[in-house]
Design a protein around this motif. Structure first.
Motif, PDB file in Angstrom:
ATOM      1  N   GLU A  25       0.839  -1.210   0.000  1.00 49.83           N
ATOM      2  CA  GLU A  25       0.000   0.000   0.000  1.00 49.83           C
ATOM      3  C   GLU A  25       0.876   1.264   0.000  1.00 49.83           C
ATOM      4  OE1 GLU A  25      -3.356  -2.333   2.568  1.00 49.83           O
ATOM      5  OE2 GLU A  25      -2.764  -0.366   3.333  1.00 49.83           O
ATOM      6  N   ALA A  26       1.963   1.217   0.754  1.00 47.96           N
ATOM      7  CA  ALA A  26       2.866   2.381   0.804  1.00 47.96           C
ATOM      8  C   ALA A  26       3.477   2.627  -0.578  1.00 47.96           C
ATOM      9  CB  ALA A  26       3.961   2.153   1.843  1.00 47.96           C
ATOM     10  N   LEU A  27       3.867   1.549  -1.252  1.00 42.75           N
ATOM     11  CA  LEU A  27       4.427   1.681  -2.605  1.00 42.75           C
ATOM     12  C   LEU A  27       3.371   2.229  -3.557  1.00 42.75           C
ATOM     13  CD1 LEU A  27       6.476  -1.644  -2.900  1.00 42.75           C
ATOM     14  CD2 LEU A  27       7.425   0.676  -2.882  1.00 42.75           C
ATOM     15  N   ALA A  28       2.137   1.719  -3.407  1.00 45.99           N
ATOM     16  CA  ALA A  28       1.046   2.162  -4.282  1.00 45.99           C
ATOM     17  C   ALA A  28       0.748   3.646  -4.084  1.00 45.99           C
ATOM     18  CB  ALA A  28      -0.204   1.321  -4.020  1.00 45.99           C
ATOM     19  N   GLU A  29       1.014   4.148  -2.883  1.00 43.52           N
ATOM     20  CA  GLU A  29       0.817   5.585  -2.619  1.00 43.52           C
ATOM     21  C   GLU A  29       1.941   6.426  -3.218  1.00 43.52           C
ATOM     22  OE1 GLU A  29       0.206   6.719   1.443  1.00 43.52           O
ATOM     23  OE2 GLU A  29      -1.691   5.630   1.576  1.00 43.52           O
ATOM     24  N   GLY A  30       2.925   5.736  -3.789  1.00 44.58           N
ATOM     25  CA  GLY A  30       4.030   6.458  -4.443  1.00 44.58           C
ATOM     26  C   GLY A  30       5.180   6.801  -3.515  1.00 44.58           C
ATOM     27  N   ILE A  31       5.195   6.217  -2.316  1.00 47.64           N
ATOM     28  CA  ILE A  31       6.306   6.510  -1.392  1.00 47.64           C
ATOM     29  C   ILE A  31       7.560   5.798  -1.902  1.00 47.64           C
ATOM     30  CG2 ILE A  31       7.091   6.454   1.020  1.00 47.64           C
ATOM     31  CD1 ILE A  31       4.135   6.204   1.854  1.00 47.64           C
ATOM     32  N   ASP A  32       8.673   6.520  -1.931  1.00 48.76           N
ATOM     33  CA  ASP A  32       9.940   5.999  -2.417  1.00 48.76           C
ATOM     34  C   ASP A  32      10.343   4.744  -1.615  1.00 48.76           C
ATOM     35  OD1 ASP A  32      12.514   5.581  -3.236  1.00 48.76           O
ATOM     36  OD2 ASP A  32      13.325   7.484  -2.505  1.00 48.76           O
ATOM     37  N   PRO A  33      10.658   3.633  -2.313  1.00 44.88           N
ATOM     38  CA  PRO A  33      11.021   2.401  -1.598  1.00 44.88           C
ATOM     39  C   PRO A  33      12.182   2.571  -0.608  1.00 44.88           C
ATOM     40  CG  PRO A  33      11.219   2.119  -4.006  1.00 44.88           C
ATOM     41  CD  PRO A  33      10.595   3.445  -3.764  1.00 44.88           C
ATOM     42  N   LEU A  34      13.125   3.450  -0.960  1.00 46.33           N
ATOM     43  CA  LEU A  34      14.255   3.673  -0.038  1.00 46.33           C
ATOM     44  C   LEU A  34      13.805   4.389   1.231  1.00 46.33           C
ATOM     45  CD1 LEU A  34      17.548   4.713  -1.847  1.00 46.33           C
ATOM     46  CD2 LEU A  34      17.189   2.856  -0.221  1.00 46.33           C
ATOM     47  N   LYS A  35      12.784   5.265   1.056  1.00 46.36           N
ATOM     48  CA  LYS A  35      12.230   5.974   2.210  1.00 46.36           C
ATOM     49  C   LYS A  35      11.494   4.970   3.113  1.00 46.36           C
ATOM     50  CE  LYS A  35       9.403   9.974   3.210  1.00 46.36           C
ATOM     51  NZ  LYS A  35       9.422  11.354   3.030  1.00 46.36           N
ATOM     52  N   ILE A  36      10.771   4.043   2.477  1.00 43.42           N
ATOM     53  CA  ILE A  36      10.049   3.029   3.267  1.00 43.42           C
ATOM     54  C   ILE A  36      11.064   2.183   4.048  1.00 43.42           C
ATOM     55  CG2 ILE A  36       8.481   1.036   3.175  1.00 43.42           C
ATOM     56  CD1 ILE A  36       7.372   2.190   0.529  1.00 43.42           C
ATOM     57  N   LEU A  37      12.172   1.838   3.368  1.00 43.41           N
ATOM     58  CA  LEU A  37      13.206   1.027   4.018  1.00 43.41           C
ATOM     59  C   LEU A  37      13.859   1.788   5.177  1.00 43.41           C
ATOM     60  CD1 LEU A  37      15.025  -1.577   3.931  1.00 43.41           C
ATOM     61  CD2 LEU A  37      16.578  -0.265   2.499  1.00 43.41           C
ATOM     62  N   ASN A  38      14.334   3.005   4.865  1.00 44.03           N
ATOM     63  CA  ASN A  38      15.112   3.745   5.872  1.00 44.03           C
ATOM     64  C   ASN A  38      14.255   4.333   6.986  1.00 44.03           C
ATOM     65  OD1 ASN A  38      17.622   3.308   4.665  1.00 44.03           O
ATOM     66  ND2 ASN A  38      17.307   4.980   3.240  1.00 44.03           N
ATOM     67  N   GLU A  39      13.182   5.059   6.588  1.00 45.45           N
ATOM     68  CA  GLU A  39      12.394   5.783   7.597  1.00 45.45           C
ATOM     69  C   GLU A  39      11.294   4.918   8.204  1.00 45.45           C
ATOM     70  OE1 GLU A  39      11.148   9.619   6.042  1.00 45.45           O
ATOM     71  OE2 GLU A  39      13.063   9.773   4.990  1.00 45.45           O
ATOM     72  N   GLY A  40      10.872   3.870   7.452  1.00 48.98           N
ATOM     73  CA  GLY A  40       9.849   2.979   7.984  1.00 48.98           C
ATOM     74  C   GLY A  40      10.469   1.826   8.744  1.00 48.98           C
ATOM     75  N   MET A  41      11.269   1.015   8.037  1.00 45.99           N
ATOM     76  CA  MET A  41      11.723  -0.245   8.634  1.00 45.99           C
ATOM     77  C   MET A  41      12.994  -0.132   9.493  1.00 45.99           C
ATOM     78  SD  MET A  41      10.894  -2.651   5.384  1.00 45.99           S
ATOM     79  CE  MET A  41       9.230  -2.717   4.723  1.00 45.99           C
ATOM     80  N   ILE A  42      14.068   0.447   8.911  1.00 50.74           N
ATOM     81  CA  ILE A  42      15.330   0.516   9.674  1.00 50.74           C
ATOM     82  C   ILE A  42      15.148   1.390  10.923  1.00 50.74           C
ATOM     83  CG2 ILE A  42      17.776   1.190   9.622  1.00 50.74           C
ATOM     84  CD1 ILE A  42      17.902   0.324   6.713  1.00 50.74           C
ATOM     85  N   ALA A  43      14.410   2.501  10.753  1.00 47.77           N
ATOM     86  CA  ALA A  43      14.177   3.383  11.911  1.00 47.77           C
ATOM     87  C   ALA A  43      13.403   2.639  13.002  1.00 47.77           C
ATOM     88  CB  ALA A  43      13.412   4.627  11.471  1.00 47.77           C
ATOM     89  N   ALA A  44      12.427   1.805  12.585  1.00 47.86           N
ATOM     90  CA  ALA A  44      11.654   1.040  13.578  1.00 47.86           C
ATOM     91  C   ALA A  44      12.566   0.053  14.318  1.00 47.86           C
ATOM     92  CB  ALA A  44      10.516   0.288  12.881  1.00 47.86           C
ATOM     93  N   MET A  45      13.516  -0.537  13.585  1.00 43.53           N
ATOM     94  CA  MET A  45      14.455  -1.459  14.233  1.00 43.53           C
ATOM     95  C   MET A  45      15.303  -0.735  15.269  1.00 43.53           C
ATOM     96  SD  MET A  45      13.944  -4.380  13.546  1.00 43.53           S
ATOM     97  CE  MET A  45      14.575  -5.841  12.919  1.00 43.53           C
ATOM     98  N   GLY A  46      15.581   0.543  15.004  1.00 43.35           N
ATOM     99  CA  GLY A  46      16.329   1.350  15.971  1.00 43.35           C
ATOM    100  C   GLY A  46      15.552   1.463  17.274  1.00 43.35           C
ATOM    101  N   VAL A  47      14.237   1.682  17.140  1.00 42.48           N
ATOM    102  CA  VAL A  47      13.379   1.804  18.336  1.00 42.48           C
ATOM    103  C   VAL A  47      13.312   0.453  19.064  1.00 42.48           C
ATOM    104  CG1 VAL A  47      11.017   2.239  19.115  1.00 42.48           C
ATOM    105  CG2 VAL A  47      12.026   3.687  17.367  1.00 42.48           C
ATOM    106  N   VAL A  48      13.223  -0.632  18.270  1.00 43.97           N
ATOM    107  CA  VAL A  48      13.183  -1.975  18.862  1.00 43.97           C
ATOM    108  C   VAL A  48      14.461  -2.202  19.697  1.00 43.97           C
ATOM    109  CG1 VAL A  48      13.271  -4.447  18.308  1.00 43.97           C
ATOM    110  CG2 VAL A  48      11.689  -2.958  17.070  1.00 43.97           C
ATOM    111  N   GLY A  49      15.605  -1.823  19.110  1.00 47.46           N
ATOM    112  CA  GLY A  49      16.891  -1.975  19.813  1.00 47.46           C
ATOM    113  C   GLY A  49      16.922  -1.168  21.099  1.00 47.46           C
ATOM    114  N   ALA A  50      16.399   0.057  21.030  1.00 49.23           N
ATOM    115  CA  ALA A  50      16.404   0.934  22.214  1.00 49.23           C
ATOM    116  C   ALA A  50      15.502   0.362  23.311  1.00 49.23           C
ATOM    117  CB  ALA A  50      15.943   2.328  21.817  1.00 49.23           C
TER     118      ALA A  50
END
Ligand code: B1M
Length: 211
Positions: A25-50
């Motif tokens: 759905e995020a891709l379909a909304e036109g969100i850049d895949p790198l943004k989804i990776l960095n700001e969506g997924m990797i950033a969430a992993m940072g919070v998980v680690g914290a």
């Protein structure tokens, strides 16, 4: 809540079942895949680690978050890679060093290096020194060896692995390293030829190393 925030929250809270759909759905909304990776997924992993560091969550929750991220990355994969199949920059052997089981970053580096035009031999996680050496011997045309580690406690194993590879007398390839606890100074100290902070940078570095 934006779709990007939903992806973030799904990874943070380990919603394995819905992450693929949300990523689509995020891709379909036109969100850049790198943004989804960095700001969506990797950033969430940072919070998980914290949260893990503060003992708010434990290893099982970290594991589910990792599974969730992997599922999301599967959806992003075709949109992150460019078709490097017609170029062959040579073989790259990659692995997470022994004692270390983290593979999400290493898998992203693999994806990017493959996409840059390398034929990648992925040795997985917890890779003994001898496996790196034997694989280089079995593939004498190897152009690049890439080591990843995520724990401060396995930095010593990275040093040991790098020194063994460099001291093996095997030649014709460059050694690159990376991972959260590693920096340029450490890479230089252990005799690596190159260091990159992230997966996109690792692909650029890999190309530079063989040019
Ligand atoms: Co672990 N873990 N973990 N863990 N884990 C960290 C790393 C930690 C920082 C969490 C924390 O306390 N804040 C901490 C390490 C602390 C330290 O060393 N100082 C930690 C710990 C302590 C542990 C255990 C010891 C916990 C325990 O058992 N008590 C244990 C160790 C197991 C072992 O390896 N022997 C453990 C286990 C696990 C799980 C198995 C549950 C799971 C991993 C599942 C998996 O990978 N399949 C896990 C997870 C998920 C994490 C966190 C939350 C997320 C890691 C991740 O995937 N990040 C992590 C906290 C965090 O990172 N903020 C944490 C996303 C990924 C894209 O980033 O891997 O950094 P990363 O990759 C980056 C860069 O580093 C770089 O590119 C990527 C981005 O583009 N990069 C390279 C990586 N390799 C590269 C190579 C290169 C170039 C760049 O060139 C070759």
């Amino acid at each position: 809540m934006s779709k990007l925030e939903e992806v973030f929250q799904a990874v943070e809270t380990g919603k394995v079942k819905i992450i693929a759909g949300l990523t689509e759905e995020a891709l379909a909304e036109g969100i850049d895949p790198l943004k989804i990776l960095n700001e969506g997924m990797i950033a969430a992993m940072g919070v998980v680690g914290a949260k893990f560091q503060r003992s708010e969550i434990f290893v099982p929750e970290m594991l589910v978050a990792a599974k969730t991220m992997k599922k999301g990355v599967e959806v992003l994969k075709p949109r992150l890679v460019s078709d490097g199949t017609d170029v062959s920059l040579g073989k790259c052997i990659i692995g997470t060093i022994h004692g270390d089981l983290h593979d999400i970053g290493k898998n992203l580096v693999t994806l990017m290096i493959e996409s840059a035009g390398f034929e990648v031999i992925d040795l997985g996680v917890d890779v003994p020194v001898v496996t790196f050496i034997d694989t280089i011997k079995a593939n004498p045309d190897t152009k690049l060896v890439a080591l990843s580690c995520l724990l401060t406690t396995t930095m010593a194993a990275m040093k040991e692995t790098a020194e063994a590879i460099k001291g093996s007398g095997l030649k014709g390839f460059k050694l690159i390293v990376g991972g959260a606890p590693v920096n340029k100074a450490f890479a230089e100290e252990i005799g690596a030829d190159g260091y990159s902070e992230d997966a996109a940078g690792a692909a650029l570095l890999a190309k530079k190393m063989v040019s």
